[in-house]
Design a protein around this motif. Sequence first.
Motif, PDB file in Angstrom:
ATOM      1  N   ALA A   1       0.809  -1.218   0.000  1.00  0.00           N
ATOM      2  CA  ALA A   1       0.000   0.000   0.000  1.00  0.00           C
ATOM      3  C   ALA A   1       0.844   1.270   0.000  1.00  0.00           C
ATOM      4  N   GLU A   2       2.019   1.207   0.659  1.00  0.00           N
ATOM      5  CA  GLU A   2       2.755   2.446   0.929  1.00  0.00           C
ATOM      6  C   GLU A   2       4.085   2.597   0.187  1.00  0.00           C
ATOM      7  N   LYS A   3       4.702   1.503  -0.194  1.00  0.00           N
ATOM      8  CA  LYS A   3       6.059   1.618  -0.762  1.00  0.00           C
ATOM      9  C   LYS A   3       6.015   1.691  -2.288  1.00  0.00           C
ATOM     10  N   ASP A   4       6.603   2.759  -2.808  1.00  0.00           N
ATOM     11  CA  ASP A   4       6.650   2.941  -4.267  1.00  0.00           C
ATOM     12  C   ASP A   4       7.332   1.769  -4.955  1.00  0.00           C
ATOM     13  N   LEU A   5       8.375   1.234  -4.325  1.00  0.00           N
ATOM     14  CA  LEU A   5       9.134   0.137  -4.908  1.00  0.00           C
ATOM     15  C   LEU A   5       8.221  -1.064  -5.174  1.00  0.00           C
ATOM     16  N   PHE A   6       7.362  -1.363  -4.210  1.00  0.00           N
ATOM     17  CA  PHE A   6       6.443  -2.494  -4.353  1.00  0.00           C
ATOM     18  C   PHE A   6       5.422  -2.212  -5.463  1.00  0.00           C
ATOM     19  N   LYS A   7       4.976  -0.953  -5.554  1.00  0.00           N
ATOM     20  CA  LYS A   7       3.997  -0.584  -6.595  1.00  0.00           C
ATOM     21  C   LYS A   7       4.651  -0.592  -7.975  1.00  0.00           C
ATOM     22  N   ARG A   8       5.841   0.008  -8.068  1.00  0.00           N
ATOM     23  CA  ARG A   8       6.540   0.119  -9.356  1.00  0.00           C
ATOM     24  C   ARG A   8       6.860  -1.233  -9.963  1.00  0.00           C
ATOM     25  N   THR A   9       7.345  -2.149  -9.124  1.00  0.00           N
ATOM     26  CA  THR A   9       7.772  -3.445  -9.638  1.00  0.00           C
ATOM     27  C   THR A   9       6.581  -4.377  -9.870  1.00  0.00           C
ATOM     28  N   LYS A  10       5.386  -3.949  -9.413  1.00  0.00           N
ATOM     29  CA  LYS A  10       4.157  -4.766  -9.544  1.00  0.00           C
ATOM     30  C   LYS A  10       4.351  -6.158  -8.946  1.00  0.00           C
ATOM     31  N   VAL A  11       5.159  -6.243  -7.887  1.00  0.00           N
ATOM     32  CA  VAL A  11       5.453  -7.528  -7.257  1.00  0.00           C
ATOM     33  C   VAL A  11       4.160  -8.230  -6.832  1.00  0.00           C
ATOM     34  N   GLU A  12       4.147  -9.519  -7.052  1.00  0.00           N
ATOM     35  CA  GLU A  12       3.011 -10.339  -6.635  1.00  0.00           C
ATOM     36  C   GLU A  12       3.386 -10.974  -5.297  1.00  0.00           C
ATOM     37  N   ILE A  13       2.658 -10.640  -4.250  1.00  0.00           N
ATOM     38  CA  ILE A  13       2.904 -11.205  -2.922  1.00  0.00           C
ATOM     39  C   ILE A  13       1.898 -12.338  -2.716  1.00  0.00           C
ATOM     40  N   VAL A  14       2.386 -13.487  -2.285  1.00  0.00           N
ATOM     41  CA  VAL A  14       1.496 -14.627  -2.026  1.00  0.00           C
ATOM     42  C   VAL A  14       1.927 -15.275  -0.714  1.00  0.00           C
ATOM     43  N   GLY A  15       0.964 -15.449   0.195  1.00  0.00           N
ATOM     44  CA  GLY A  15       1.234 -16.101   1.475  1.00  0.00           C
ATOM     45  C   GLY A  15       0.671 -17.514   1.483  1.00  0.00           C
ATOM     46  N   VAL A  16       1.383 -18.444   2.124  1.00  0.00           N
ATOM     47  CA  VAL A  16       0.936 -19.843   2.188  1.00  0.00           C
ATOM     48  C   VAL A  16       1.183 -20.390   3.594  1.00  0.00           C
ATOM     49  N   SER A  17       0.164 -21.050   4.157  1.00  0.00           N
ATOM     50  CA  SER A  17       0.367 -21.811   5.394  1.00  0.00           C
ATOM     51  C   SER A  17      -0.487 -23.064   5.331  1.00  0.00           C
ATOM     52  N   SER A  18      -0.348 -23.904   6.339  1.00  0.00           N
ATOM     53  CA  SER A  18      -1.100 -25.164   6.333  1.00  0.00           C
ATOM     54  C   SER A  18      -2.496 -25.000   6.912  1.00  0.00           C
ATOM     55  N   ASP A  19      -2.864 -23.788   7.317  1.00  0.00           N
ATOM     56  CA  ASP A  19      -4.186 -23.560   7.896  1.00  0.00           C
ATOM     57  C   ASP A  19      -5.292 -23.848   6.883  1.00  0.00           C
ATOM     58  N   PRO A  20      -6.452 -24.334   7.359  1.00  0.00           N
ATOM     59  CA  PRO A  20      -7.569 -24.582   6.446  1.00  0.00           C
ATOM     60  C   PRO A  20      -8.148 -23.273   5.899  1.00  0.00           C
ATOM     61  N   VAL A  21      -8.926 -23.380   4.838  1.00  0.00           N
ATOM     62  CA  VAL A  21      -9.481 -22.204   4.157  1.00  0.00           C
ATOM     63  C   VAL A  21     -10.261 -21.290   5.105  1.00  0.00           C
TER      64      VAL A  21
ATOM     65  N   VAL B   1      -3.816 -15.325   0.155  1.00  0.00           N
ATOM     66  CA  VAL B   1      -3.325 -16.129   1.274  1.00  0.00           C
ATOM     67  C   VAL B   1      -3.920 -17.522   1.058  1.00  0.00           C
ATOM     68  N   LEU B   2      -3.048 -18.492   0.872  1.00  0.00           N
ATOM     69  CA  LEU B   2      -3.483 -19.806   0.403  1.00  0.00           C
ATOM     70  C   LEU B   2      -3.342 -20.892   1.459  1.00  0.00           C
ATOM     71  N   SER B   3      -4.186 -21.915   1.316  1.00  0.00           N
ATOM     72  CA  SER B   3      -4.201 -23.032   2.251  1.00  0.00           C
ATOM     73  C   SER B   3      -3.507 -24.251   1.641  1.00  0.00           C
ATOM     74  N   ASP B   4      -2.374 -24.619   2.228  1.00  0.00           N
ATOM     75  CA  ASP B   4      -1.618 -25.786   1.775  1.00  0.00           C
ATOM     76  C   ASP B   4      -1.778 -26.883   2.835  1.00  0.00           C
ATOM     77  N   ALA B   5      -3.039 -27.286   3.059  1.00  0.00           N
ATOM     78  CA  ALA B   5      -3.355 -28.222   4.139  1.00  0.00           C
ATOM     79  C   ALA B   5      -2.642 -29.570   3.992  1.00  0.00           C
ATOM     80  N   LYS B   6      -2.439 -30.008   2.749  1.00  0.00           N
ATOM     81  CA  LYS B   6      -1.787 -31.315   2.534  1.00  0.00           C
ATOM     82  C   LYS B   6      -0.260 -31.197   2.496  1.00  0.00           C
TER      83      LYS B   6
END
Length: 199
Positions: A59-79, A95-100
């Motif tokens: 939301a705040e850093k120009d660097l993150f906006k400029r580079t259009k970086v795709e942030i993806v979070g993963v944990s084993s928690d259910p949906v 934020v993704l569920s990698d339950a298996k």
Amino acid sequence: MVHPLIGKSAPSFELPGADGETYTLTPGSKGVPVALFFYPKSGSYGCTKEACQFRDALAEKDLFKRTKVEIVGVSSDPVDKQKEFVEKQKLTYPVLSDAKGEVRKAYHVGKGLFGLAETARVTFIIDSKGTVRDVLDTTLNYSAHAKFVSKWLDKLEAEEKKVAAPSGAPAAAEPTEDTAAPEGPTAAELGRAAEAVEA
């Protein structure tokens, strides 16, 4: 120990997101860098702090906006747990569920805290071509992950600029690119500005 995926193509995968929809990540397909972070548990103190640091950086850093970086979070928690986490923290990225544990296995992410945490806290920086460039594995130091991504986005952006620069430049001039003047007005522009002020 060097992570086995560094320098290799990042594995593609599909996982359910917090909204229950299947999310497909194919690194390199969008031509933007990807910061893929695995974390132990949605809602725990360190994981909440880490997830919010990524949210704020987007939301705040120009660097993150400029580079259009795709942030993806993963944990084993259910949906349903991911949904609660995303809504409570107002997270703006998948934020993704990698339950298996299949994606953790594909990315060689083991357990954290000497086996006490189901998943280690590991962040992968993947360049715009889909190659894993670096990996940060530190479960306790949750605040290091967003900084690690910032440092790498800076580096990747500099590389992209180097590639985009005209290739007809003499070879001797190359080393000076790293010490190029900071972005901003050129000397000529400053000169014109000074003349305008004097006038």
